[in-house]
Design a protein around this motif. Structure first.
Motif, PDB file in Angstrom:
ATOM      1  N   ARG A  13       0.831  -1.207   0.000  1.00 22.93           N
ATOM      2  CA  ARG A  13       0.000   0.000   0.000  1.00 22.93           C
ATOM      3  C   ARG A  13       0.867   1.258   0.000  1.00 22.93           C
ATOM      4  O   ARG A  13       0.540   2.247  -0.669  1.00 22.93           O
ATOM      5  CB  ARG A  13      -0.942  -0.010   1.207  1.00 22.93           C
ATOM      6  CG  ARG A  13      -2.017  -1.094   1.132  1.00 22.93           C
ATOM      7  CD  ARG A  13      -3.004  -0.983   2.280  1.00 22.93           C
ATOM      8  NE  ARG A  13      -3.996  -2.039   2.248  1.00 22.93           N
ATOM      9  CZ  ARG A  13      -5.105  -1.994   1.503  1.00 22.93           C
ATOM     10  NH1 ARG A  13      -5.353  -0.930   0.753  1.00 22.93           N
ATOM     11  NH2 ARG A  13      -5.974  -2.986   1.527  1.00 22.93           N
ATOM     12  N   LEU A  14       1.973   1.241   0.730  1.00 20.29           N
ATOM     13  CA  LEU A  14       2.874   2.386   0.735  1.00 20.29           C
ATOM     14  C   LEU A  14       3.495   2.609  -0.641  1.00 20.29           C
ATOM     15  O   LEU A  14       3.643   3.756  -1.090  1.00 20.29           O
ATOM     16  CB  LEU A  14       3.973   2.187   1.784  1.00 20.29           C
ATOM     17  CG  LEU A  14       3.550   2.316   3.254  1.00 20.29           C
ATOM     18  CD1 LEU A  14       4.712   1.977   4.179  1.00 20.29           C
ATOM     19  CD2 LEU A  14       3.036   3.715   3.539  1.00 20.29           C
ATOM     20  N   LEU A  15       3.846   1.519  -1.320  1.00 25.02           N
ATOM     21  CA  LEU A  15       4.421   1.644  -2.661  1.00 25.02           C
ATOM     22  C   LEU A  15       3.403   2.224  -3.644  1.00 25.02           C
ATOM     23  O   LEU A  15       3.744   3.071  -4.476  1.00 25.02           O
ATOM     24  CB  LEU A  15       4.917   0.276  -3.147  1.00 25.02           C
ATOM     25  CG  LEU A  15       6.185  -0.261  -2.480  1.00 25.02           C
ATOM     26  CD1 LEU A  15       6.492  -1.677  -2.956  1.00 25.02           C
ATOM     27  CD2 LEU A  15       7.366   0.664  -2.772  1.00 25.02           C
ATOM     28  N   ARG A  16       2.148   1.772  -3.530  1.00 22.84           N
ATOM     29  CA  ARG A  16       1.112   2.314  -4.417  1.00 22.84           C
ATOM     30  C   ARG A  16       0.883   3.799  -4.137  1.00 22.84           C
ATOM     31  O   ARG A  16       0.719   4.597  -5.067  1.00 22.84           O
ATOM     32  CB  ARG A  16      -0.186   1.519  -4.250  1.00 22.84           C
ATOM     33  CG  ARG A  16      -0.139   0.112  -4.855  1.00 22.84           C
ATOM     34  CD  ARG A  16      -1.544  -0.454  -5.009  1.00 22.84           C
ATOM     35  NE  ARG A  16      -2.143  -0.755  -3.719  1.00 22.84           N
ATOM     36  CZ  ARG A  16      -2.056  -1.928  -3.104  1.00 22.84           C
ATOM     37  NH1 ARG A  16      -1.374  -2.929  -3.675  1.00 22.84           N
ATOM     38  NH2 ARG A  16      -2.642  -2.135  -1.932  1.00 22.84           N
ATOM     39  N   CYS A  17       0.849   4.173  -2.853  1.00 21.46           N
ATOM     40  CA  CYS A  17       0.667   5.587  -2.506  1.00 21.46           C
ATOM     41  C   CYS A  17       1.825   6.431  -3.031  1.00 21.46           C
ATOM     42  O   CYS A  17       1.615   7.533  -3.559  1.00 21.46           O
ATOM     43  CB  CYS A  17       0.560   5.744  -0.987  1.00 21.46           C
ATOM     44  SG  CYS A  17      -0.963   5.086  -0.263  1.00 21.46           S
ATOM     45  N   THR A  18       3.040   5.913  -2.887  1.00 14.63           N
ATOM     46  CA  THR A  18       4.210   6.645  -3.376  1.00 14.63           C
ATOM     47  C   THR A  18       4.157   6.817  -4.885  1.00 14.63           C
ATOM     48  O   THR A  18       4.459   7.900  -5.417  1.00 14.63           O
ATOM     49  CB  THR A  18       5.497   5.897  -2.978  1.00 14.63           C
ATOM     50  OG1 THR A  18       5.531   5.739  -1.556  1.00 14.63           O
ATOM     51  CG2 THR A  18       6.727   6.677  -3.428  1.00 14.63           C
ATOM     52  N   LEU A  19       3.760   5.759  -5.588  1.00 13.14           N
ATOM     53  CA  LEU A  19       3.667   5.834  -7.040  1.00 13.14           C
ATOM     54  C   LEU A  19       2.638   6.875  -7.471  1.00 13.14           C
ATOM     55  O   LEU A  19       2.891   7.694  -8.376  1.00 13.14           O
ATOM     56  CB  LEU A  19       3.303   4.464  -7.614  1.00 13.14           C
ATOM     57  CG  LEU A  19       3.143   4.381  -9.139  1.00 13.14           C
ATOM     58  CD1 LEU A  19       4.449   4.757  -9.834  1.00 13.14           C
ATOM     59  CD2 LEU A  19       2.690   2.989  -9.559  1.00 13.14           C
ATOM     60  N   VAL A  20       1.482   6.890  -6.811  1.00 15.40           N
ATOM     61  CA  VAL A  20       0.441   7.871  -7.143  1.00 15.40           C
ATOM     62  C   VAL A  20       0.921   9.284  -6.835  1.00 15.40           C
ATOM     63  O   VAL A  20       0.672  10.222  -7.607  1.00 15.40           O
ATOM     64  CB  VAL A  20      -0.858   7.540  -6.375  1.00 15.40           C
ATOM     65  CG1 VAL A  20      -1.863   8.671  -6.520  1.00 15.40           C
ATOM     66  CG2 VAL A  20      -1.457   6.241  -6.889  1.00 15.40           C
ATOM     67  N   LEU A  21       1.635   9.466  -5.715  1.00 18.73           N
ATOM     68  CA  LEU A  21       2.157  10.781  -5.372  1.00 18.73           C
ATOM     69  C   LEU A  21       3.163  11.271  -6.416  1.00 18.73           C
ATOM     70  O   LEU A  21       3.152  12.448  -6.802  1.00 18.73           O
ATOM     71  CB  LEU A  21       2.817  10.740  -3.994  1.00 18.73           C
ATOM     72  CG  LEU A  21       1.884  10.822  -2.777  1.00 18.73           C
ATOM     73  CD1 LEU A  21       2.667  10.569  -1.497  1.00 18.73           C
ATOM     74  CD2 LEU A  21       1.203  12.183  -2.718  1.00 18.73           C
TER      75      LEU A  21
END
Length: 257
Positions: A13-21
């Motif tokens: 989930r952190l990786l997905r959030c970072t990618l979206v950011l």
């Protein structure tokens, strides 16, 4: 799940959030000029309201100031625009550990908290020109007020954050009532102190010294506190937490149980 599975889910989930950011940040770079105009607008309006009485202009000092301003502005825009996604990821990670009634109240909180926060931010943006006008108005005669753009951006960010968070405080009061921590009658008993505390908070939180900005923060907060008290009393009545159940003993008295 095992602890290792929870950690793997958190990492994903952190990786997905970072990618979206990162993607949102790159998109924000293409709209930098529009974002810059949005940030400059309160200052421009304030200077126009002064009518040229005080010479003032925005400046950037230092070789790297322009680059840092662009990165900070686009970064904040990326965080705000992508907030629905990363908040949903936080919700998705937490919700499996909640009971059904807890999920119901957290859904209500999530549905109301976001609009309240953005309402506070919009209100803060509306009163910013008046506050900036008052602050620049203290400039002595025959002195030019040079406003560093980096500090000005930090000032605006803090101002909007204060207004946004302030609108959330009455919502937390309702959540405390739903959790049984505070009753509606207790809120009513301390209402005079709440009013005084709200005006003190508004006076301290707003960086400008004009009463207009303070009132524009304090009055909506007081209205929301009144709504919070009404909701808390209705919840207490629905749950049977009336005089016969909550006021039999003092707050510091040990119950027979």
């Amino acid at each position: 799940m095992a602890l290792s599975d929870h950690l793997r889910e958190l990492r994903a989930r952190l990786l997905r959030c970072t990618l979206v950011l990162v993607v949102t940040f790159v998109v924000a770079l293409f709209f930098y000029e529009e974002l810059l105009e949005l940030i400059k607008r309160p200052y421009v309006d304030a200077v126009e309201q002064l009518g040229g009485k005080v010479p003032s202009e925005l400046v950037l000092s230092g070789v790297t100031s322009a680059l840092l301003l662009q990165l900070k502005l686009c970064g904040v825009a990326a965080i705000v625009v992508s907030s629905p996604y990363w908040l949903m990821q936080i919700w998705g990670f937490i919700v499996p550990g909640l009971h059904q009634h807890e999920k119901r109240w957290t859904r209500l909180f999530a549905a109301v908290a976001g609009p309240l926060f953005f309402t506070g931010v919009a209100l803060g943006y509306y009163v910013l020109p008046k506050g900036i006008e008052v602050l620049i108005g203290f400039t002595p005669v025959d002195v030019t007020n040079l406003v560093d753009f980096g500090e000005f951006f930090s000032f605006i960010t803090r101002m909007l954050l204060v207004f946004g968070i302030a609108m959330e405080i009455p919502l937390f009061v309702i959540m405390l009532n739903l959790a049984g921590v505070v009753s509606g009658k207790a809120i009513g008993r301390y209402r005079p102190w709440i009013i005084i505390g709200t005006f003190v908070f508004a006076a301290v939180a707003t960086p400008s010294t004009d009463p207009f900005s303070m009132l524009m923060l304090a009055i909506p907060m007081l209205v929301l506190f009144v709504i919070a008290e009404i909701v808390a009393r209705l919840v207490d009545r629905a749950r049977g937490r009336g005089r016969e159940t909550t006021d039999q003993w003092d707050d510091d008295e040990v119950s027979p149980i």
